[in-house]
Design an enzyme around this catalytic site. Structure first.
Site, PDB file in Angstrom:
ATOM      1  N   ASN A  32      -3.445  -2.564  -0.988  1.00 10.33           N
ATOM      2  CA  ASN A  32      -2.073  -3.247  -0.406  1.00 10.33           C
ATOM      3  C   ASN A  32      -1.565  -3.770  -1.443  1.00 10.33           C
ATOM      4  OD1 ASN A  32      -0.199  -4.244   1.352  1.00 10.33           O
ATOM      5  ND2 ASN A  32      -1.829  -5.709   2.368  1.00 10.33           N
ATOM      6  N   TRP A  33      -0.353  -3.306  -1.938  1.00 11.84           N
ATOM      7  CA  TRP A  33       0.362  -4.049  -3.090  1.00 11.84           C
ATOM      8  C   TRP A  33       1.289  -5.120  -2.474  1.00 11.84           C
ATOM      9  CZ3 TRP A  33       1.681   1.268  -5.931  1.00 11.84           C
ATOM     10  CH2 TRP A  33       0.419   1.460  -6.610  1.00 11.84           C
ATOM     11  N   LYS A  34       1.340  -5.234  -1.291  1.00 13.42           N
ATOM     12  CA  LYS A  34       2.220  -6.385  -0.699  1.00 13.42           C
ATOM     13  C   LYS A  34       3.566  -6.388  -1.389  1.00 13.42           C
ATOM     14  CE  LYS A  34      -1.836  -8.824   0.263  1.00 13.42           C
ATOM     15  NZ  LYS A  34      -2.670 -10.163   0.450  1.00 13.42           N
TER      16      LYS A  34
ATOM     17  N   HIS B  24      -1.200  -6.801   9.715  1.00 13.49           N
ATOM     18  CA  HIS B  24      -1.810  -7.494   8.479  1.00 13.49           C
ATOM     19  C   HIS B  24      -1.716  -9.107   8.971  1.00 13.49           C
ATOM     20  CE1 HIS B  24      -2.345  -9.443   4.713  1.00 13.49           C
ATOM     21  NE2 HIS B  24      -3.104  -8.389   4.537  1.00 13.49           N
TER      22      HIS B  24
ATOM     23  N   GLU C  75      -0.722 -11.439   7.172  1.00 14.38           N
ATOM     24  CA  GLU C  75       0.490 -12.130   6.717  1.00 14.38           C
ATOM     25  C   GLU C  75       1.896 -11.753   7.604  1.00 14.38           C
ATOM     26  OE1 GLU C  75       0.391 -10.480   2.726  1.00 14.38           O
ATOM     27  OE2 GLU C  75      -1.461 -11.938   2.615  1.00 14.38           O
TER      28      GLU C  75
ATOM     29  N   GLU D   4     -10.283  -8.333   8.367  1.00 14.38           N
ATOM     30  CA  GLU D   4      -9.799  -9.236   6.957  1.00 14.38           C
ATOM     31  C   GLU D   4      -9.727 -10.805   7.391  1.00 14.38           C
ATOM     32  OE1 GLU D   4      -7.358  -6.957   4.047  1.00 14.38           O
ATOM     33  OE2 GLU D   4      -5.778  -7.523   5.473  1.00 14.38           O
TER      34      GLU D   4
ATOM     35  N   GLY E  98      -6.675 -13.470  -0.603  1.00 15.32           N
ATOM     36  CA  GLY E  98      -6.105 -14.225  -1.672  1.00 15.32           C
ATOM     37  C   GLY E  98      -6.518 -15.350  -2.171  1.00 15.32           C
TER      38      GLY E  98
ATOM     39  N   SER F 291     -10.268 -10.721  -0.925  1.00 10.94           N
ATOM     40  CA  SER F 291     -10.597 -11.023  -2.066  1.00 10.94           C
ATOM     41  C   SER F 291     -11.946 -10.136  -2.406  1.00 10.94           C
ATOM     42  CB  SER F 291     -11.246 -12.735  -2.003  1.00 10.94           C
ATOM     43  OG  SER F 291     -10.230 -13.403  -1.940  1.00 10.94           O
TER      44      SER F 291
ATOM     45  N   GLY G  71      -6.267  -6.301  -1.884  1.00  7.62           N
ATOM     46  CA  GLY G  71      -4.700  -6.729  -2.219  1.00  7.62           C
ATOM     47  C   GLY G  71      -4.600  -6.913  -3.743  1.00  7.62           C
ATOM     48  N   GLY G  72      -4.799  -8.148  -4.147  1.00  8.70           N
ATOM     49  CA  GLY G  72      -4.655  -8.603  -5.732  1.00  8.70           C
ATOM     50  C   GLY G  72      -5.386  -7.554  -6.605  1.00  8.70           C
TER      51      GLY G  72
HETATM   52  P1  PGA Z   1      -6.534  -9.915  -1.314  1.00  4.42           P
HETATM   53  O1  PGA Z   1      -5.864  -9.260  -0.122  1.00  4.42           O
HETATM   54  O2  PGA Z   1      -7.556  -8.540  -1.615  1.00  4.42           O
HETATM   55  O3  PGA Z   1      -5.830 -10.160  -2.233  1.00  4.42           O
HETATM   56  O4  PGA Z   1      -7.574 -10.893  -0.805  1.00  4.42           O
HETATM   57  C1  PGA Z   1      -6.342  -8.616   0.876  1.00  4.42           C
HETATM   58  C2  PGA Z   1      -5.162  -7.910   1.912  1.00  4.42           C
HETATM   59  O5  PGA Z   1      -4.493  -8.697   2.263  1.00  4.42           O
HETATM   60  O6  PGA Z   1      -5.367  -7.009   2.538  1.00  4.42           O
END
Ligand code: PGA
Length: 254
Positions: free
Chosen positions: A10-12, A98, A100, A170, A176, A216, A237-238
């Site tokens: 997920n590149w956000k 998600h 966010e 999640e 993050g 994470s 994500g990251g």
């Molecule tokens: P993260 O994000 O791996 O940076 O914790 C995961 C996500 O939000 O899907």
């Protein structure tokens, strides 16, 4: 039933169109020999079509996901994107709900349910995100929160429509932050989610459904997570932004 694992990035809100294409191509190149794992990357909307075309032109097995959609098929909804628009841009998967989106954009379980319905109608694979916040965890409300998110997010949908559904657990406190749920902790929540799907729908759906862990995920914790029976992949994500780290996650079993 054996479930083929899915590793999803997920590149956000990261990467311009050209950066996204470059990253996707590099991931495809590094992953070209992998046939036993499904791989997805979800760039921002502005890069989706270019990334799809780039991956298609090299016959890659890496699939493209979107990070959101709107549930109406078309209309005066400024700024929104429909399932069909995504489909026509080469999208296979769509992330829904998600944390966010729930936190910053007020997305509700009701929105999630409508979005999953719209995704399925356009033959997109929905990746439904669920998870408790830190304070909900401290108050020992994890299972209560997950119950509500699952019940309301999937209300009215039928088992035979949900065959492709992916669920991503999640925990919000792990996203993050560098704090992952311990693999045992994640496994027990995944087991609970699978049992919940069996109760709400049936064993066939629950036994085949892919439940990803997210929060994470890194090259050094993926193997242990994936060693658990109910963890069928990861939403990253990251660590998915850099091809060299994402490929280590994809190759967790090599
Ligand atoms: P993260 O994000 O791996 O940076 O914790 C995961 C996500 O939000 O899907």
């Amino acid at each position: 039933m054996t479930i083929s694992p899915l590793i999803a990035g997920n590149w956000k809100m990261f990467k311009t169109c050209s950066e996204a294409v470059k990253t996707a191509k590099r991931i495809a190149e590094l992953a070209k020999d992998i046939t036993d794992i499904d791989i997805m990357v979800a760039p921002p909307f502005t890069a989706i079509e270019a990334v799809s075309e780039a991956l298609l032109s090299i016959n890659s097995r890496v699939r493209v996901g979107a990070q959101n959609l709107f549930y109406k098929s078309e209309g005066a909804y400024t700024g929104e994107i429909s399932a069909n628009m995504l489909k026509s841009a080469g999208v296979s998967y769509v992330i829904v709900g998600h944390s966010e989106r729930r936190q910053y954009f007020g997305e509700t379980d009701d929105d999630v349910r409508k979005k999953i319905g719209a995704a399925l109608e356009s033959n997109l694979i929905p990746v439904m995100c669920i998870g408790e916040t830190e304070s909900e965890k401290k108050e020992e409300k994890t299972f209560y929160v997950l119950d509500k998110q699952i019940e309301n997010g999937l209300k009215g949908l039928r088992s035979n429509e949900l065959g492709t559904l992916v669920i991503a657990y999640e925990p919000v406190w792990a996203i993050g932050t560098g704090n992952t749920a311990s693999p045992n902790e994640a496994e027990s929540v995944h087991r609970y989610i699978r049992a919940k799907i069996a109760k709400m729908f049936d064993n066939k759906l629950s036994e085949g459904i892919r439940i990803l862990y997210g929060g994470s995920v890194k090259p050094d914790n993926i193997s242990e997570l994936m060693s658990h029976h109910n963890i069928n992949g990861a939403l990253v994500g990251g660590a998915s932004l850099d091809p060299e780290s994402f490929i280590k996650i994809i190759k967790y079993n090599k």
